[in-house]
Write a protein that holds these residues in place. Structure first.
Motif, PDB file in Angstrom:
ATOM      1  N   GLU A   1     103.542 -87.918  52.335  1.00 38.54           N
ATOM      2  CA  GLU A   1     102.475 -88.550  53.228  1.00 38.54           C
ATOM      3  C   GLU A   1     101.021 -87.885  53.197  1.00 38.54           C
ATOM      4  O   GLU A   1     100.029 -88.969  52.976  1.00 38.54           O
ATOM      5  N   GLN A   2     100.719 -86.832  52.952  1.00 35.69           N
ATOM      6  CA  GLN A   2      99.773 -86.048  52.792  1.00 35.69           C
ATOM      7  C   GLN A   2      98.835 -86.624  51.478  1.00 35.69           C
ATOM      8  O   GLN A   2      97.902 -87.076  51.566  1.00 35.69           O
TER       9      GLN A   2
ATOM     10  N   LEU B   1     101.180 -96.552  55.429  1.00 42.22           N
ATOM     11  CA  LEU B   1     100.364 -95.548  55.277  1.00 42.22           C
ATOM     12  C   LEU B   1      98.956 -95.717  55.163  1.00 42.22           C
ATOM     13  O   LEU B   1      97.988 -95.343  56.014  1.00 42.22           O
TER      14      LEU B   1
ATOM     15  N   ARG C   1     108.968 -85.134  53.270  1.00 54.08           N
ATOM     16  CA  ARG C   1     108.249 -86.216  53.587  1.00 54.08           C
ATOM     17  C   ARG C   1     106.872 -86.132  53.925  1.00 54.08           C
ATOM     18  O   ARG C   1     105.966 -87.048  53.396  1.00 54.08           O
ATOM     19  N   GLU C   2     106.375 -84.901  54.523  1.00 56.54           N
ATOM     20  CA  GLU C   2     104.970 -84.586  54.937  1.00 56.54           C
ATOM     21  C   GLU C   2     104.064 -84.368  53.549  1.00 56.54           C
ATOM     22  O   GLU C   2     102.904 -84.969  53.376  1.00 56.54           O
TER      23      GLU C   2
ATOM     24  N   ASP D   1     101.412 -84.241  59.061  1.00 58.74           N
ATOM     25  CA  ASP D   1     100.905 -85.550  58.776  1.00 58.74           C
ATOM     26  C   ASP D   1      99.775 -85.816  59.260  1.00 58.74           C
ATOM     27  O   ASP D   1      99.360 -85.616  60.578  1.00 58.74           O
TER      28      ASP D   1
END
Length: 320
Positions: A147-148, A255, A143-144, A103
């Motif tokens: 988020e990226q 985020l 999930r990563e 992340d």
């Protein structure tokens, strides 16, 4: 040799495993641009810098034949930045390459949270490299990966030669669902102009621009994007208190947040943007006669309720 210039721009390269971050980084380092970069990575093996560029090494530093250096970071990013600031030699900018499973938020937050870092470096942009062929699968399963993309201000859709027109359109839609406000580039083997990913000033509040006609998107690995536009000016103290509560109560799920706000009684634009619980606000240039004075806000994160956000902002509106 001159020292690292004050407020050196920092570009964070992120993207899921196999997307092409290493290819992009090697292109940047190999291009005949006449600039010197310092590169920070987690491990040598993870980076894969072109062996033809490497001319020597210390314990934690690779020397490159174009004047750039590469720091191997085993621990603290702040320690690595401090070492670069003290190192003899001149660097035009710094590149930070994150792990494909990482992340990037903690890296980006360092440039909001640490006063010493803020004095010497500025976060210029977060560039996410996405694999056109496998992105949708990564987005659904990781999930990563979600988020990226959500944290990026520039997304390079790479390997576009490996998908047909329908596949490319579907991938673009998936990216827009996760982050409709990011710049979207296309590339084959990360072949994009250096100026399209470097020195973008994406985190410069004075240059922030937001599409006033943004639409809500969502549900890319539970990530929602809420865009809100308000015609009535906001009362400054109430809005700042509301924004602070939002960060405290929902910061872990928030985020990205950014906005241009029309404050009652002020001729200047209030601009803000942040990552998770780190938020910068600043009064910038005055509104011009050609501009429509309104407030435009974008929130990207998990568990965001548009109705709740809008109701909270309505309580900040100044009396007509």
């Amino acid at each position: 040799m001159t020292p690292l210039p004050a407020r050196a721009p920092v570009t964070v390269l992120t993207g899921f495993l196999g997307a092409g971050k290493t290819t992009l980084l090697n292109r940047i380092l190999s291009e005949a641009h006449g600039r010197c970069y310092a590169v920070i990575v987690n491990e040598y093996g993870e980076l894969g810098i072109d062996g033809g560029l490497v001319v020597g090494a210390e314990e934690e530093v690779l020397e490159l034949n174009n004047g750039c250096v590469c720091c191997k970071v085993r621990g603290d990013l702040l320690r690595a930045l401090g070492g670069l600031a003290k190192r003899s030699g001149r660097f035009d900018a710094i590149l930070i390459e994150t792990s494909g499973l990482a992340d990037p938020a903690p890296v980006a937050q360092s440039f909001f949270a640490d006063d010493i870092v803020r004095q010497q470096f500025r976060l210029d942009s977060i560039v996410c490299v996405a694999d056109a062929r496998h992105f949708e699968t990564s987005l659904k399963e990781s999930r990563e990966a979600a988020e990226q993309v959500a944290l990026a201000d520039t997304i390079l859709l790479n390997k576009t030669d490996l998908v047909d027109a329908a596949g490319l359109a579907a991938t673009q839609e998936a990216i827009r669902s996760a982050n409709p406000s990011a710049r979207l580039l296309h590339g084959v083997r990360a072949g994009v102009a250096l100026a399209s990913v470097m020195d973008r000033h994406a985190f410069d509040l004075s240059r922030l621009a937001i599409d006033a006609n943004g639409h809500d998107h969502g549900h890319a690995n539970d990530i929602d994007c809420v865009s809100i536009r308000l015609d009535r000016p906001l009362e400054r103290s109430r809005f700042m208190a509301w924004l602070q509560r939002l960060v405290v109560e929902q910061g872990q799920d928030l985020l990205r947040a950014k906005g241009i706000v029309d404050l009652a009684g002020s001729e200047q634009r209030l601009v803000f943007q942040g990552i998770h619980m780190m938020m910068d606000t600043e009064l910038t240039r005055p509104w011009t006669a050609e501009e429509t004075r309104d407030s435009r806000l974008v929130f990207i994160g998990r568990h965001l309720d548009r109705d709740d956000l809008l109701a909270g902002l309505r309580t900040c509106e100044a009396e007509p």
